[in-house]
Design an enzyme around this catalytic site. Structure first.
Site, PDB file in Angstrom:
ATOM      1  N   HIS A  63       0.611  -1.387   0.215  1.00  8.48           N
ATOM      2  CA  HIS A  63      -0.215   0.082  -0.334  1.00  8.48           C
ATOM      3  C   HIS A  63       1.086   1.225   0.038  1.00  8.48           C
ATOM      4  O   HIS A  63       0.449   1.886  -0.671  1.00  8.48           O
ATOM      5  CB  HIS A  63      -0.613   0.106   1.184  1.00  8.48           C
ATOM      6  CG  HIS A  63      -1.666   1.061   1.278  1.00  8.48           C
ATOM      7  ND1 HIS A  63      -3.311   1.033   1.034  1.00  8.48           N
ATOM      8  CD2 HIS A  63      -1.876   2.146   1.863  1.00  8.48           C
ATOM      9  CE1 HIS A  63      -3.843   2.585   1.200  1.00  8.48           C
ATOM     10  NE2 HIS A  63      -2.695   3.316   1.759  1.00  8.48           N
ATOM     11  N   GLU A  64       1.744   1.291   1.211  1.00  7.66           N
ATOM     12  CA  GLU A  64       2.573   2.550   0.855  1.00  7.66           C
ATOM     13  C   GLU A  64       3.478   2.746  -0.198  1.00  7.66           C
ATOM     14  O   GLU A  64       3.936   3.779  -1.096  1.00  7.66           O
ATOM     15  CB  GLU A  64       3.568   2.429   2.019  1.00  7.66           C
ATOM     16  CG  GLU A  64       2.510   2.581   3.513  1.00  7.66           C
ATOM     17  CD  GLU A  64       1.454   3.920   3.720  1.00  7.66           C
ATOM     18  OE1 GLU A  64       1.755   4.938   3.142  1.00  7.66           O
ATOM     19  OE2 GLU A  64       0.908   3.621   3.490  1.00  7.66           O
ATOM     20  N   HIS A  77       1.734   4.367  -2.923  1.00  9.36           N
ATOM     21  CA  HIS A  77       1.927   5.985  -2.629  1.00  9.36           C
ATOM     22  C   HIS A  77       2.752   6.625  -3.433  1.00  9.36           C
ATOM     23  O   HIS A  77       3.877   7.378  -3.957  1.00  9.36           O
ATOM     24  CB  HIS A  77       1.702   6.319  -1.367  1.00  9.36           C
ATOM     25  CG  HIS A  77      -0.140   6.407  -0.678  1.00  9.36           C
ATOM     26  ND1 HIS A  77      -0.730   5.876  -1.425  1.00  9.36           N
ATOM     27  CD2 HIS A  77      -0.669   5.536   0.303  1.00  9.36           C
ATOM     28  CE1 HIS A  77      -1.991   6.164  -1.128  1.00  9.36           C
ATOM     29  NE2 HIS A  77      -1.661   5.655   0.129  1.00  9.36           N
TER      30      HIS A  77
END
Length: 246
Positions: A21-22, A25
């Site tokens: 997820h990170e 980003h």
């Protein structure tokens, strides 16, 4: 699945899900011209670069959590509002993709195990390995689906709040950014209240219609849990349309 076994599999799944997820980003921000995530070491799949202790525990316990946000400097973006939104949506989108892949793998493994059992080719050890893998991918599917849905909520400081920059007037959006800490605290209280209420109902076995209504429709965990269950069921129905998985 017993509790310790579930938490063990969930912990492994959380480490992967939050890291991807990170990383997503960071990757999109980097591609859009912002060197900050790369400079801060966030362009990595190493969980230690991303994990937030409280957010990770919440993800394991509630299946709704977060990691340390990827630092972004909007001055590097050509179109700040658009690029913030693209960077924000990358995280939940990556978890949705992982959820779909885990759903498919879980169904494939189950189909394969059943075929091997029917042919008498699966030993006790092999059956146990298949069982662990099926359980893991099923939990991984739910964890990623939960993380995706949780983070698209339009509440500061979640990813969905960054999408508000595209639709809210500047003054309203700046107000939400100014009060981000208070909104964040309210979100944590909402999460904790839902969890505590669910535990109390489970332990006491209460049939109070008021408490049951509050758990199902007024708590964040209850509402998102219903959405995750419905979407997960739909995904598995779609997967079963594949001829060799019927």
């Amino acid at each position: 699945m017993n509790l310790a076994y579930t938490y063990l599999l969930s912990t492994v799944g959380v480490l992967i899900a939050l890291s991807v997820h990170e990383f997503s980003h960071a990757l999109i921000a980097d591609r859009l011209g912002d060197p900050t995530p790369r400079r801060m070491g966030r362009l990595s799949l190493n969980p230690l670069r991303h994990l937030n202790l409280l957010g990770t525990l919440c993800m394991i316990l509630f299946r709704f959590g977060w990691a340390n946000p990827v630092p972004v400097d909007t001055r590097y973006f050509r179109k700040p509002r658009r690029d913030i939104a693209l960077t924000a949506v990358a995280g939940p989108l990556s978890n949705l993709v992982l959820s779909m892949l885990a759903c498919l793998l879980s169904a494939l493994l189950l189909s394969g195990a059943n075929a091997m059992i029917a042919a008498g080719l699966l030993s006790n050890f092999g059956g146990r390995v298949f069982s662990i893998l099926i359980d893991f991918f099923y939990l991984f599917h739910l964890l990623n689906l939960s993380l995706a849905l949780f983070n698209v909520l339009p509440i500061m400081p979640l990813d969905g709040s960054r999408l508000l920059s595209l639709i809210l007037p500047t003054r309203a959006y700046e107000w939400t950014r100014k009060h981000e800490r208070q909104i964040y605290l309210g979100l944590l209280i909402w999460l904790l209240a839902g969890y505590m209420l669910s535990r109390m109902i489970a332990v006491t076995g209460t049939t109070s219609p008021v408490l049951l209504f509050a758990e199902e429709y007024l708590t964040l965990t209850g509402l998102l849990g219903k959405a995750v269950t419905a979407l997960s069921s739909g995904m598995f129905r779609l997967v079963r349309l594949i001829p060799f998985l019927r």
